[in-house]
Design an enzyme around this catalytic site. Sequence first.
Site, PDB file in Angstrom:
ATOM      1  N   ASP A 432      -8.217  -5.211 -16.080  1.00 25.56           N
ATOM      2  CA  ASP A 432      -8.337  -4.937 -14.655  1.00 25.56           C
ATOM      3  C   ASP A 432      -8.279  -3.419 -14.457  1.00 25.56           C
ATOM      4  OD1 ASP A 432      -6.705  -4.411 -11.915  1.00 25.56           O
ATOM      5  OD2 ASP A 432      -7.938  -6.215 -11.744  1.00 25.56           O
ATOM      6  N   ASN A 440     -12.151   2.728  -3.737  1.00 27.48           N
ATOM      7  CA  ASN A 440     -12.970   2.202  -2.644  1.00 27.48           C
ATOM      8  C   ASN A 440     -12.585   2.821  -1.304  1.00 27.48           C
ATOM      9  OD1 ASN A 440     -14.754   0.533  -3.991  1.00 27.48           O
ATOM     10  ND2 ASN A 440     -13.362  -1.205  -3.981  1.00 27.48           N
ATOM     11  N   ASP A 449     -18.704   0.583  -6.746  1.00 20.49           N
ATOM     12  CA  ASP A 449     -19.673  -0.202  -7.518  1.00 20.49           C
ATOM     13  C   ASP A 449     -20.132   0.574  -8.759  1.00 20.49           C
ATOM     14  OD1 ASP A 449     -19.469  -2.212  -5.678  1.00 20.49           O
ATOM     15  OD2 ASP A 449     -21.346  -1.729  -4.625  1.00 20.49           O
ATOM     16  N   GLU A 475     -12.668  -6.296  -9.708  1.00 14.42           N
ATOM     17  CA  GLU A 475     -12.576  -5.240 -10.709  1.00 14.42           C
ATOM     18  C   GLU A 475     -12.045  -5.755 -12.045  1.00 14.42           C
ATOM     19  OE1 GLU A 475     -10.843  -5.529  -8.015  1.00 14.42           O
ATOM     20  OE2 GLU A 475      -8.757  -4.896  -8.191  1.00 14.42           O
TER      21      GLU A 475
END
Length: 564
Positions: A432, A440, A449, A475
């Site tokens: 992760d 973000n 992204d 993620e």
Amino acid sequence: MAIKRDWQRKVGDSPGYAALDYDDASWEQVPLNALWPKGGFPESQQTAWYRLTVDFGRQARQSPQFLGNLGLKIGRVYSAFELYAGGKLIGSRGLLPPNASPDWDRDLVVRVPPEAVSIDGSLVLALRVWGGPEAVTSRWGGGFYGDTLWLGDYFTLASADFKTALAPLFMAALFLLSALFSFYVYSRSASLRSYLWFALLSSVLALYCFSLSDLRFMVPLDFVTYEKIEYASVCFVAPLLVRTVWSILDVELTAFMRAITIACSGLGAALAVVPGLAINFGAIDIFRVFAAVLVYQYLQTIYRAWREGDDKALVFIVGSLAFITTSAHDLFVTLLFDVAPGNMLSMYGFFSLVVCMAVLLSRQYAAVLDNLGELVNERTQQLRDANSRLARHAREDALTQLLNRRGFQESAEQIITNMQAQGSTLSLILCDVDHFKRINDRYGHAVGDRVLQHLAQHLGLNIRDVDILGRWGGEEFILVLPELSLSGAQTLAQRLCDSLPSQIFRIDGIRLGLTMTFGVAQWHLGDSLESLIARADVALYEGKTRGRCQVVSERPSVFQGALS
């Protein structure tokens, strides 16, 4: 203390000249570092003697510490010599006639025997010097050049001489490492032609610096071979330097420059294969012309690139300052004016220029890496579109081009079935991205992204072909590792974890440093994919609570509880 003046010199040769009681009053008085006239002393078969009496005083003879530590260092002498102290031979370089063999490019540090100092504290030194073959004496004459003769503490002189010999050896090691790394980079991508020229240049510079160190004689090659290596490497450096610089600046060689570089390389090859030293000295004038042309073209090309706004030219200008200064010393002083060579400085100038080249090549390589991921992804996408467009859309994640959750489950369950039939095993890693929400929130989802795409590429490049990599969601990424035990999977996860902090991801002009947390679990007979993923998720969560950026493996108790 340095002893240069008030030496007595006698042209000729006789064993009696070394005798302690020999009367040298009628000999010519000269400085020790005065070179012989051009042509030397052919009437004595290029042999001459030097004598000097050093008076330390009676108290010196009564000091065991002084006599026990007394040392003597002689600088470089054309072309061989023997050193006598108190009438006894205590050291030499090369061989004198009739078995003459030169060895002029090396210092000598010896201990002076206590018995060489007489009762009244005087030390009689005598030097028998051979000027060398006609090729040497006709150009430089003969005798001493560079440092002359030093008396002092033996260990001080020896350690200083060793440190002096270490400098070019250290430079040779740096150039060699640079060459090996550049060859490796070129082997990974043959399109990076600049790295090939840079690797060849660094290799030749490593040879050149090694040939300048007195420690080179640890490798059992004769003196003439080392002289040929030194001269030939200089001839090869010039054309390789041109090819490297032209390649970095993306400039085409003209037919004239191509001819000059080939001719210079041919001269270096001739120096390497033709026996004897005569060709070395004869080639100096030819190389001087080639080098002058290449230096002029080099400066002109750098200046033109600078005028056209190429920022790489400015880096070359900075590195060229030291390079031109030291090359002028070695080329136009040492060679143009026929002054005997002493300490060569050009290796330091080359080093400054090579550092600048390395900076430019690293920039070039970084640019290639920035574009490589997108290029590979684009070509891979084209192949996948051609083979199975519909199946890909159903099984792959559109953003990262990895297997999506459905595709990963299908592939992983098939592998588990095979492992169960074969009685083998596999491991699973769930990872992760740390603090992904911050990315973000700060930079927007578009940058987020791109981060996921970069991480997907990074993970894919650092696993085996048989491993299965997918995007589990958000993620999170997931890997199935066939035929890999828990310890092996943990090692792989640790390598992936350690590799990320050193990576700087450049995304839309933003530089990001990323870390990930990894949870590892091992499949056993009777285990299901769901339970395996659940145990890896527990380990991943534990890694998050510990502070992230780490690898956590499942605990045996957790696994046993899952099976029960």
